[in-house]
Design a protein around this motif. Structure first.
Motif, PDB file in Angstrom:
ATOM      1  N   LYS A 210       0.717  -1.183   0.025  1.00 16.49           N
ATOM      2  CA  LYS A 210       0.222   0.043   0.035  1.00 16.49           C
ATOM      3  C   LYS A 210       0.872   1.276  -0.026  1.00 16.49           C
ATOM      4  O   LYS A 210       1.605   1.562   0.921  1.00 16.49           O
ATOM      5  CB  LYS A 210      -1.022  -0.098   1.163  1.00 16.49           C
ATOM      6  CG  LYS A 210      -1.527  -1.236   1.257  1.00 16.49           C
ATOM      7  CD  LYS A 210      -2.419  -1.554   2.670  1.00 16.49           C
ATOM      8  CE  LYS A 210      -2.921  -2.630   3.152  1.00 16.49           C
ATOM      9  NZ  LYS A 210      -1.975  -3.625   3.408  1.00 16.49           N
ATOM     10  N   GLU A 211       0.741   1.909  -1.099  1.00 21.86           N
ATOM     11  CA  GLU A 211       1.975   3.161  -1.100  1.00 21.86           C
ATOM     12  C   GLU A 211       1.077   4.148  -1.779  1.00 21.86           C
ATOM     13  O   GLU A 211      -0.005   4.407  -2.544  1.00 21.86           O
ATOM     14  CB  GLU A 211       2.884   3.008  -2.324  1.00 21.86           C
ATOM     15  CG  GLU A 211       3.958   1.807  -2.156  1.00 21.86           C
ATOM     16  CD  GLU A 211       4.775   1.432  -3.195  1.00 21.86           C
ATOM     17  OE1 GLU A 211       5.923   0.910  -2.822  1.00 21.86           O
ATOM     18  OE2 GLU A 211       4.530   1.893  -4.138  1.00 21.86           O
ATOM     19  N   ARG A 212       1.284   5.711  -1.052  1.00 16.47           N
ATOM     20  CA  ARG A 212       0.730   6.773  -1.243  1.00 16.47           C
ATOM     21  C   ARG A 212       1.542   7.621  -2.105  1.00 16.47           C
ATOM     22  O   ARG A 212       2.847   7.857  -1.902  1.00 16.47           O
ATOM     23  CB  ARG A 212       0.460   7.407   0.208  1.00 16.47           C
ATOM     24  CG  ARG A 212      -0.490   8.593  -0.259  1.00 16.47           C
ATOM     25  CD  ARG A 212      -0.317   9.421   1.059  1.00 16.47           C
ATOM     26  NE  ARG A 212      -0.811   8.923   2.410  1.00 16.47           N
ATOM     27  CZ  ARG A 212      -2.047   8.628   2.819  1.00 16.47           C
ATOM     28  NH1 ARG A 212      -3.089   9.383   2.240  1.00 16.47           N
ATOM     29  NH2 ARG A 212      -2.243   8.212   4.177  1.00 16.47           N
ATOM     30  N   ASP A 213       0.996   8.075  -3.093  1.00 19.08           N
ATOM     31  CA  ASP A 213       1.578   9.213  -4.183  1.00 19.08           C
ATOM     32  C   ASP A 213       1.990  10.635  -3.515  1.00 19.08           C
ATOM     33  O   ASP A 213       1.087  10.836  -2.466  1.00 19.08           O
ATOM     34  CB  ASP A 213       1.195   8.938  -5.713  1.00 19.08           C
ATOM     35  CG  ASP A 213      -0.028   9.405  -5.626  1.00 19.08           C
ATOM     36  OD1 ASP A 213      -0.678  10.297  -4.786  1.00 19.08           O
ATOM     37  OD2 ASP A 213      -0.739   9.119  -6.543  1.00 19.08           O
ATOM     38  N   ALA A 214       2.453  11.432  -4.423  1.00 16.47           N
ATOM     39  CA  ALA A 214       2.514  12.878  -3.954  1.00 16.47           C
ATOM     40  C   ALA A 214       1.274  13.418  -3.719  1.00 16.47           C
ATOM     41  O   ALA A 214       1.210  14.560  -3.037  1.00 16.47           O
ATOM     42  CB  ALA A 214       3.494  13.515  -4.921  1.00 16.47           C
ATOM     43  N   PHE A 215       0.111  13.001  -4.431  1.00 12.67           N
ATOM     44  CA  PHE A 215      -1.227  13.455  -4.093  1.00 12.67           C
ATOM     45  C   PHE A 215      -2.061  13.230  -3.036  1.00 12.67           C
ATOM     46  O   PHE A 215      -3.424  13.402  -3.149  1.00 12.67           O
ATOM     47  CB  PHE A 215      -1.918  13.590  -5.491  1.00 12.67           C
ATOM     48  CG  PHE A 215      -0.881  14.310  -6.743  1.00 12.67           C
ATOM     49  CD1 PHE A 215      -1.070  15.742  -6.681  1.00 12.67           C
ATOM     50  CD2 PHE A 215      -0.209  13.529  -7.591  1.00 12.67           C
ATOM     51  CE1 PHE A 215      -0.532  16.337  -7.877  1.00 12.67           C
ATOM     52  CE2 PHE A 215       0.493  14.149  -8.465  1.00 12.67           C
ATOM     53  CZ  PHE A 215       0.652  15.719  -8.827  1.00 12.67           C
ATOM     54  N   ASN A 217      -2.911   9.909  -3.240  1.00 19.21           N
ATOM     55  CA  ASN A 217      -3.698   8.686  -3.583  1.00 19.21           C
ATOM     56  C   ASN A 217      -3.111   7.607  -3.227  1.00 19.21           C
ATOM     57  O   ASN A 217      -1.601   7.329  -3.491  1.00 19.21           O
ATOM     58  CB  ASN A 217      -3.763   8.803  -5.025  1.00 19.21           C
ATOM     59  CG  ASN A 217      -4.752  10.029  -5.511  1.00 19.21           C
ATOM     60  OD1 ASN A 217      -5.682  10.409  -4.955  1.00 19.21           O
ATOM     61  ND2 ASN A 217      -4.185  10.725  -6.440  1.00 19.21           N
ATOM     62  N   PHE A 218      -3.649   6.288  -3.078  1.00 21.52           N
ATOM     63  CA  PHE A 218      -2.999   5.028  -2.489  1.00 21.52           C
ATOM     64  C   PHE A 218      -2.968   4.089  -3.933  1.00 21.52           C
ATOM     65  O   PHE A 218      -3.684   4.018  -4.756  1.00 21.52           O
ATOM     66  CB  PHE A 218      -3.949   4.297  -1.692  1.00 21.52           C
ATOM     67  CG  PHE A 218      -3.612   4.687   0.049  1.00 21.52           C
ATOM     68  CD1 PHE A 218      -2.320   4.223   0.293  1.00 21.52           C
ATOM     69  CD2 PHE A 218      -4.308   5.496   0.603  1.00 21.52           C
ATOM     70  CE1 PHE A 218      -2.071   4.498   1.614  1.00 21.52           C
ATOM     71  CE2 PHE A 218      -3.846   5.908   1.676  1.00 21.52           C
ATOM     72  CZ  PHE A 218      -2.715   5.526   2.609  1.00 21.52           C
ATOM     73  N   SER A 219      -1.817   3.499  -4.078  1.00 25.35           N
ATOM     74  CA  SER A 219      -1.783   2.498  -4.979  1.00 25.35           C
ATOM     75  C   SER A 219      -1.603   1.197  -4.154  1.00 25.35           C
ATOM     76  O   SER A 219      -0.802   0.969  -3.403  1.00 25.35           O
ATOM     77  CB  SER A 219      -0.522   2.603  -5.613  1.00 25.35           C
ATOM     78  OG  SER A 219      -0.292   1.614  -6.764  1.00 25.35           O
TER      79      SER A 219
END
Length: 296
Positions: A210-215, A217-219
């Motif tokens: 579970k990774e969160r980007d700079a905006f 949002n989760f991937s």
């Protein structure tokens, strides 16, 4: 608290199964193989990563020509992987003749409505015949849930008190109205470790990413998870040596750990390895702690 010390199922023990072993052709020493060809060798599926002739997958320890993909569908019930189950439309059957004394059979990764276990002695005939219905009633807690919750089935089951000794035949049938699955079938002896205490803990280890980007949002990449249980148990201090010897025997092999008979609804049953145990000894009754991590 109980531990089932497993026995390894060998070719000689597996008498029959209705699950065909036709996942791929058998490896032929005289055949020529191209990249991406698949073969079966000793109940495992291998995929060619380089063209070859006469290169035995079992001897290819560096994976120069072959990569092992996993067990065949028939043998996935005994490959120590719950997440890669035997799958078949209709019933799944196994006939076994174990060569070691056992009294318990555990099932994991189930998608089935019932399990039947029959033990037949070559002289005395059928000496054990039991059917377990796997309906899971844990979601029913009031009249509303009784009428409106969908019928669900347990994904694991332990059958104890099974008289398995040299010479008997054990017939296992898993039945459902559609696709039947079983991740692992584990035979072995149920060993008593102690009395499970109320502060035993259950949980899971999730291997999803579970990774969160700079905006923000989760991937999410969903992956397998394993059950975990931290057992707290009591036992007569005089049993400490016996308990340590049992744990020493299963220190490097997956075993079945559970709170006790008829405790499946508690969610403490785990098939895996213990990570840590400690037993501070006292005068008469001692208290132990055992942390177990399940296989995926």
């Amino acid at each position: 608290m109980r531990i089932i010390e497993p026995i390894a199922i060998t070719d000689a023990m597996l008498l029959a199964s209705n699950v065909p072993e036709t996942d791929a052709p058998a490896w032929d020493a005289g055949a020529s193989y191209a990249v991406n060809d698949q073969v079966i060798r000793t109940h495992a599926i291998y995929k060619a990563v380089a063209a070859s002739t006469g290169q035995d997958p079992l001897a290819d320890t560096t994976s120069t020509f072959w990569v092992r993909l996993g067990a065949t569908n028939r043998w996935r019930a005994f490959d120590r992987l719950i997440s890669d189950p035997v799958t078949q439309e209709g019933d799944i059957t196994y006939s076994l003749r174990p060569d070691m004394l056992s009294d318990a059979i555990a099932f994991f990764g189930l998608n089935a409505a019932s399990i039947r276990v029959v033990v037949t002695d070559p002289v005395d005939g059928v000496i054990y015949d039991q059917t377990r219905i796997l309906i899971d009633g844990s979601a029913v807690f009031d009249w509303w849930s009784y009428f409106f919750e969908p019928i669900t089935y347990a994904d694991q089951e332990i059958v104890t008190g099974v008289p398995i000794y040299t010479g008997v035949q054990v017939d296992i049938t898993l039945a459902s109205g559609g696709t039947t699955k079983v991740g692992q079938i584990v035979l072995g002896r149920a060993q008593v470790i102690g009395e499970t205490l109320v502060d035993t803990e259950i949980g899971i280890d999730d291997f999803s990413v579970k990774e969160r980007d700079a905006f923000g949002n989760f991937s999410i990449v969903e992956r397998a998870y394993s059950d975990t249980t931290r057992f707290r148990f009591s036992f007569p201090t005089g049993d400490a040596r016996r308990i340590r010897k049992i744990l020493a025997r299963v220190r490097a092999i997956p075993a079945v750990y559970y709170a006790g008979d008829e405790t499946g609804h508690l969610g403490t049953t785990v098939y895996g390895f213990f990570q840590d145990f400690s037993i501070p000894l006292t005068t008469n009754v001692s208290f132990g702690s055992l942390e177990v991590e399940g296989l995926t």
